[in-house]
Design a protein around this motif. Sequence first.
Motif, short mmCIF file in Angstrom:
data_model
loop_
_atom_site.label_atom_id
_atom_site.label_comp_id
_atom_site.label_asym_id
_atom_site.label_seq_id
_atom_site.Cartn_x
_atom_site.Cartn_y
_atom_site.Cartn_z
N GLN A 1 0.83 -1.20 0.00
CA GLN A 1 0.00 0.00 0.00
C GLN A 1 0.86 1.25 0.00
OE1 GLN A 1 -0.49 -2.69 1.86
NE2 GLN A 1 -2.61 -3.33 1.58
N GLN A 2 1.95 1.25 0.77
CA GLN A 2 2.84 2.41 0.80
C GLN A 2 3.51 2.62 -0.55
OE1 GLN A 2 5.71 2.31 3.95
NE2 GLN A 2 6.68 4.24 3.38
N GLY B 1 -5.49 2.18 3.23
CA GLY B 1 -4.18 2.73 3.02
C GLY B 1 -3.13 2.03 3.87
N SER B 2 -1.89 2.50 3.75
CA SER B 2 -0.77 1.82 4.40
C SER B 2 -0.86 1.86 5.92
CB SER B 2 0.56 2.43 3.93
OG SER B 2 0.59 3.83 4.22
N LYS C 1 -8.52 8.92 -2.01
CA LYS C 1 -8.44 8.48 -0.62
C LYS C 1 -8.23 9.69 0.29
CE LYS C 1 -6.70 3.85 -1.64
NZ LYS C 1 -7.92 3.17 -1.23
N GLU D 1 0.96 4.16 -2.81
CA GLU D 1 0.71 5.55 -2.43
C GLU D 1 1.83 6.46 -2.91
OE1 GLU D 1 -1.82 4.61 1.69
OE2 GLU D 1 0.32 5.09 1.77
N GLU D 2 3.07 6.02 -2.74
CA GLU D 2 4.22 6.84 -3.13
C GLU D 2 4.25 7.11 -4.63
OE1 GLU D 2 7.45 4.56 -1.63
OE2 GLU D 2 7.29 5.32 0.42
#
Length: 894
Positions: A593-594, A607-608, A893, A597-598
Motif C-alpha cells: 500500500q505504501q 491505506g498503508s 483516498k 501511495e508513493e
Amino acid sequence: AMANCLYGAYQARHFSCDGAKRTRKRSVKLFGIDGRVHVGVLCGGPSPERGISLNSARSALDHLQDDLVVVHPYYVDVGLDAYRISQAQMYCNTPSDFDFKLQDSGQRFRNLQEFAQHLQEEMDVVLPALHGVWGEDGGVQKLLEDAGVPFIGTGAAEAEAAFDKVRSSTAMRELGYPVLESTGCSGSRADLELEIEQWMASRKLCQATEKLVVKPARAGSSVGVSVVNGAKEAAHACRALVEQGIGKEALVEVYARGGIEFTAIVLEGPHGPVALMPTEVELIDAVLEDSASLEDNMIFNYRRKYLPSDQVRYHTPPRVPKDIVQAIRRGAVSLFRDMKLKDIARIDGWVLGTKFGHISAPDASRQYLLCPGGLVTFTDINIMSGMEQTSFLFQQAAEAGFSHAAVLREVLFHSCCRSGVPLPNHLIQSTEGAGKSARRKVFVIFGGNTSERQVSLMSGTNIWLKLRSFKDLDVTPFLLASVECADSTPVHEYPVYELPYANVLRHTVEEVIESCQCSLSESNAHIQVLSELVVDDCKNVGLTDAGSLWEPFRNPPPPKRVKMSEFVHMAKSEGAVVFNAIHGGAGENGMLQQLFEEEGVMFTGSGSSASALCMDKAMTGDCIQSLAQEGIYSARKRTISLNDLPTGTHESAPWTFQRLASELGSNELCVKPGSDGCSTGVARLVCDEDLVKYVCAVRQGLAQIPPDTFQSPHGIIEMPLPPPSALLFEPFISSRRIVVCQQKSRGGEQLQCVGDSEWVEITVGVVGVKGNMHAFNPSITVAESAVLSLEEKFQGGTGINLTPPPPIVALPTAISQAKLRIEKVADLLGIDGFARIDAFMHVRTGELIIIEANTVPGMTPSTVLFHQALEETPPMFPKDFFRSVVNYALEEKP
C-alpha cells in the motif's frame, strides 16, 4: 449476420451427426416471452458431495447467465424434496446455509413427479450439476427421461453402469481395456475377510501386506476411499463404509504402485467426442507428526481434491512422453463411446510401468494403450465433472482456447441440438464488449509467500473471472511470486508474472509459477505441439469454431515476468486500478500500500497506515480499548517469541502454559501465528502438554497437525509455512454452539443452540469510504470443533454460514446494535474501501469482543462477504460487489 450464418452451420453440424432432428413434444413456447434460453440448474442431492454440487451449480450461474441465457436454480435435499431457490442462495457456502429456512424462502414441490413436470413445462434444458448418489447413478436422469425433459449429460441406463465402480470395472475389462485387478465386496458379509483372502490368493497377492485401495462402489469424488494393507484391513475398511452410511458394496483394487495418476475431460461435439489435454495428479508427502496418518497421505482423497494446498500438484499436460498423452486421449474417447456417454465426462486412470503385473492385458484393439514408456489404464468414470472455478474441466478447456463461458456454452449447445431443442439465432453472438482501448484497466494481483497464498490465488482468480464480465473493464491477472525470494528481498524487487488465461487456472501458487516458467522455457515446444493437436481435434469434432466466436484467445502471449517496481510503473502509466487480493505479508501489512501511495497508483482497500495497524493484532486490540465505554472490547493478547516457549513438558522456559493462563486470566487459550490469518495454525490449548505439542509442530515446520492431537477435540489444523517466529495468545472464549440436525418429519434440516454461553462468533463485512463505512449483516460460521478450520472459512462446500444469525441464535435488536458498533470500529481503525471484522457478539445486547480486522479479506467463490452483500436491499450480487470495490478505489483516498 455473420454470427447468424455461422450459428446455422453450427446447428446443422449438430443435427447431421444424429441424422434427423428429433421431434420434441412440448406444449409451451420455447424461450419464454423474451427470446432467451432458460436453463434449469439442479444442485444438492443426498450424497456427501452436495456441497461440491452447489459449487458446480454456482459456476454454471456465473458463466452461463447473461443477456441471452437465464439460469434457474433448483435444490434437492437429502430426503429428495425438491425446491426452486433464488440465485442469491447459490452463493452460500453449503446447502446447510439455507436448507433450514427453505420452508419460507423456497418453492417446494409436492413430489419429484411434480418437480419434473415443472421442468418439462418451464425449462428449455436442464443441467443436473449433481455429484454422487442420485446425481450420477441414473436416478435424476431416469426422472428427467420419464418426464421428457431435455438435459445435459449421459442417459439413465448408461449413467448407472458407469457410476457403479464394480460394474464399470467389469465392463472395461470385457471391452478389452487393461484394468487393475479388483473384486467387488459386500461390507455386510460375515465371511468378508475370507472372501478377500481367497481373491488375493487367486491373484498371487500377499494376503497380509499387499497394498490395496478400497472404494465405495457407488460414490464419487474420493469419498470413503482408503489405502490399506492386506485382507484384514481391507475387510475393516469395507465394514467402515457400511457403518458410515456411505455404502454396502465396495471395490477392492490393487494399489497402482509407482503409477502416474491422471484425469481427462471428454467433450462431445457435433462430429463426436474429443479428449482435452489430460492432467497429472501428483501427491506430495506432507510431514506429519503421526506416522499412522501417512496412509491417508497416499491417496487423492476428498480433502486433497477440493482444498488447495501444497500436498497435491496438477500438471497439464502430464509429465510423460507425447505418445502416452495421445494414448490417454485416444483411450478416453474410445471409452466415452463404448460406455455410450453423452455431452461431457471426466475419466480417471493411471500410467503404469510396462512390467506392472496385476492388471488385465489389453486386447488387440487396445494395444495403443501399451506404450514403450508405460501402460495406460482407466479406473473411474464421472459423468458430470466438477465445475469449480479451477476445476479440471476449466483447466483443460483453457489449454484448448476455451474460456469458462465458452466451454459451458459448447456443452449447452451440443446438448440442446442433440436433444432437438432449437436455439435462437442471436445466441451465438459474442457477449464481449468494445475494444480494450475504451475500457478501464484493472490489474488483479494475488499470490505472495505467506501460508495464505493459496487462498489468495482462489480470491484473485474469483475476482478476475467476475470482473471480466463487465464490458467497460479490461481486467488482467498478475501473480506476486515472492515465494521465490529470500526473506531479505525488498518489496520493489519482488517478481510479478502477468498471466495468460490458462496459466491462472492452477491449484496452487507454486503450480502457477511452474506453468509460467515452463511457458518461458525451451521445453515449452513439447507442450505447444500437444496443445495444437488438442485444438485440431476440437476443430475436427466441430467445437472450436463456435467457441472462438464467444471469446477468441488462441495463441495468447506468454507470461511476462517483471519486478514489482515495474508492475507499479505499468499500473501508473496505464491508469489501472490495482485490485489487491494478497492475503497477509506485504499485501496486507501496509508495505505494498505504501509503494502504491508513493507512486500515485489507485488501489483497492485501506491505506498503508490502517493496513499496518490491522495486521498487528496486538496493536489493533490496544487501539480498540478506547471504545470500551460503548460496549466494544478487545480480548487480552500476548505475543511471544517462539524461542521463549517450551519444547518439553519439563523444560524451563520464560513462558509456560500456566504463566500465560495467569496473565491472560483464562484456563484455556487460543493460539495463532503472530502475523497470519485464514485460520492457519489456530488452536485451542488447555494444558502444558498442548502448548509443547503446538510449539514443537511449529518448530518442525509441520504442514498439518493431525486430528485430536490436543486434549480438546479438533480436526486437521493446517499450519503456516514458513513457520512464524512469534505466536499470539488470547483467552479462549466459549461461544454458543449451533448444531445443524436432520428433521425427523422430512429430509430437511433445522438449527439447535447448545450450551449456556451468550456469546457467538461473528464475521462482518464493511464497505464504503474512510470515515463512513457501512456494515453488512453479520454471519456466523458454524465450526465442527472449537475453532474454524481453513476449509470451513474458505472452501466452498464445507462449513456452514448463517447470514444473518436467525432469531433462535441472536435477537434482531442485538444484531442492529452490533452493526453500529462494527462501523465505529472500522472508522476508528481508518479502514477504507472494504474489509472484514471478526468478533464475538453478545446475543442479547450486541456488545462486541473484537478478534481482528482483515483489510484484505478472503474473496473466494462462496465468501461470507457475498452472503452478506446479498442480504442488502436491494441485493448486491458478487460481481457487483467487486465492481463497487473498484469504484471505491477510483475515489480519492482521504
